[in-house]
Scaffold this motif. Structure first.
Motif, short mmCIF file in Angstrom:
data_model
loop_
_atom_site.label_atom_id
_atom_site.label_comp_id
_atom_site.label_asym_id
_atom_site.label_seq_id
_atom_site.Cartn_x
_atom_site.Cartn_y
_atom_site.Cartn_z
N GLN A 67 0.86 -1.19 0.00
CA GLN A 67 0.00 0.00 0.00
C GLN A 67 0.89 1.24 0.00
OE1 GLN A 67 -3.54 -0.16 0.04
NE2 GLN A 67 -3.02 -2.31 -0.40
N VAL A 68 0.82 2.03 -1.07
CA VAL A 68 1.66 3.21 -1.23
C VAL A 68 0.79 4.45 -1.25
CG1 VAL A 68 3.30 4.40 -2.75
CG2 VAL A 68 3.41 1.91 -2.50
N LEU A 69 1.16 5.43 -0.43
CA LEU A 69 0.52 6.75 -0.45
C LEU A 69 1.46 7.68 -1.22
CD1 LEU A 69 -1.62 8.81 0.29
CD2 LEU A 69 -0.53 9.03 2.55
N LEU A 70 0.99 8.17 -2.35
CA LEU A 70 1.77 9.05 -3.22
C LEU A 70 1.28 10.48 -3.02
CD1 LEU A 70 3.82 9.27 -5.58
CD2 LEU A 70 1.87 8.93 -7.12
N VAL A 71 2.22 11.40 -2.72
CA VAL A 71 1.85 12.78 -2.42
C VAL A 71 2.63 13.73 -3.33
CG1 VAL A 71 1.59 14.50 -0.59
CG2 VAL A 71 1.61 12.06 0.00
N ALA A 84 0.35 17.68 2.10
CA ALA A 84 0.69 16.99 3.35
C ALA A 84 -0.52 16.84 4.26
CB ALA A 84 1.81 17.73 4.08
N GLY A 85 -1.38 17.85 4.32
CA GLY A 85 -2.56 17.77 5.17
C GLY A 85 -3.47 16.62 4.78
N ALA A 86 -3.74 16.48 3.49
CA ALA A 86 -4.58 15.39 3.00
C ALA A 86 -3.91 14.04 3.27
CB ALA A 86 -4.86 15.56 1.51
N ALA A 87 -2.60 14.00 3.09
CA ALA A 87 -1.86 12.75 3.34
C ALA A 87 -1.96 12.34 4.81
CB ALA A 87 -0.40 12.91 2.92
N GLY A 131 2.73 24.74 1.76
CA GLY A 131 2.45 24.28 3.12
C GLY A 131 3.62 23.46 3.61
N LYS A 132 3.34 22.30 4.18
CA LYS A 132 4.41 21.43 4.67
C LYS A 132 5.11 20.80 3.48
CE LYS A 132 2.16 20.38 8.96
NZ LYS A 132 1.31 19.51 9.69
N ASN A 133 6.45 20.76 3.55
CA ASN A 133 7.19 20.09 2.49
C ASN A 133 7.25 18.58 2.77
OD1 ASN A 133 9.46 19.47 4.17
ND2 ASN A 133 10.36 21.47 3.76
N GLY A 134 7.87 17.86 1.86
CA GLY A 134 7.92 16.41 1.98
C GLY A 134 8.65 15.92 3.22
N ILE A 135 9.68 16.62 3.64
CA ILE A 135 10.42 16.21 4.84
C ILE A 135 9.54 16.35 6.08
CG2 ILE A 135 12.37 16.74 6.36
CD1 ILE A 135 13.86 17.65 3.82
N GLU A 139 6.27 13.84 10.38
CA GLU A 139 5.00 13.68 11.10
C GLU A 139 4.42 12.28 10.89
OE1 GLU A 139 2.04 16.77 11.02
OE2 GLU A 139 3.58 18.28 10.65
N ALA A 140 4.53 11.77 9.68
CA ALA A 140 3.98 10.44 9.37
C ALA A 140 4.68 9.36 10.19
CB ALA A 140 4.12 10.15 7.88
N THR A 141 6.00 9.49 10.35
CA THR A 141 6.72 8.46 11.11
C THR A 141 6.51 8.61 12.62
OG1 THR A 141 8.78 9.74 10.95
CG2 THR A 141 8.44 7.97 9.34
N VAL A 142 6.07 9.77 13.07
CA VAL A 142 5.66 9.91 14.48
C VAL A 142 4.36 9.14 14.68
CG1 VAL A 142 4.79 11.54 16.21
CG2 VAL A 142 6.88 12.06 14.94
N LEU A 143 3.43 9.29 13.73
CA LEU A 143 2.15 8.57 13.81
C LEU A 143 2.34 7.06 13.67
CD1 LEU A 143 -0.13 10.77 11.49
CD2 LEU A 143 -0.37 10.48 13.96
N HIS A 144 3.22 6.67 12.74
CA HIS A 144 3.45 5.26 12.42
C HIS A 144 4.96 5.03 12.35
CE1 HIS A 144 -0.80 5.00 11.41
NE2 HIS A 144 -0.64 6.08 10.69
N PRO A 145 5.60 4.70 13.47
CA PRO A 145 7.07 4.62 13.52
C PRO A 145 7.71 3.66 12.51
CG PRO A 145 6.14 4.56 15.72
CD PRO A 145 4.99 4.47 14.77
N HIS A 146 6.98 2.65 12.05
CA HIS A 146 7.59 1.70 11.13
C HIS A 146 7.23 1.98 9.67
CE1 HIS A 146 8.99 -0.42 14.55
NE2 HIS A 146 7.77 -0.54 15.02
#
Length: 145
Positions: free
Chosen positions: A7-11, A37-40, A60-64, A69-76
């Protein structure tokens, strides 16, 4: 080949790039798209993804920032950052950033991006397995006391 597709989320904020890249990746992966980033982050709150593949330069938020933030929500969660901004590589935080995600420089061949997504997903799977093993060992150690 795995029976279950990654499952890939492309932003990406550029619609033509998003559509074209999603079409290429969809031959190998189950691809979901977001324009910023907000939608992602909203999608990440409600759905499991193996890899987030994001453009660096977005309003808005850049890719970094998104990957952090994504890895804080989902560390793996595995992250792949796509950028044409080679000067990013000269920044002081390059070393820290490399621990968070894989980097793909534009222009790239589609197969290079596919390979990097597979590599990132495999690293994420190994991290999850190692976490399960170490947490199981810690649990057994506590139980033996």
């Amino acid at each position: 080949m795995n029976a279950q597709r990654l499952q890939v989320l492309l932003v990406d904020d550029e619609e033509p790039v998003l559509v074209t890249t999603a079409a290429v990746l969809s031959e190998d992966f189950s691809v979901h798209t977001a324009r910023d980033a907000g939608a992602a982050l909203r999608m990440l709150a409600h759905q499991h993804f193996d890899v987030v593949c994001t453009d660096f330069h977005m309003p808005g938020k850049n890719g970094i920032e998104l990957l952090r933030e994504a890895t804080v929500l989902h560390p793996h969660l595995a992250g792949v950052l796509v950028t044409g901004y080679r000067e990013y590589l000269d920044r002081k935080d390059q070393q820290q950033a490399q621990t968070l995600f894989y980097l793909v420089l534009k222009p790239y061949q589609p197969q290079d991006l596919i390979s990097m997504i597979r590599r990132a997903a495999e690293a994420s799977r190994l991290k999850r397995e190692m976490n399960l093993i170490t947490s199981g060992l810690a649990e057994r150690k506590r139980g033996a006391r």
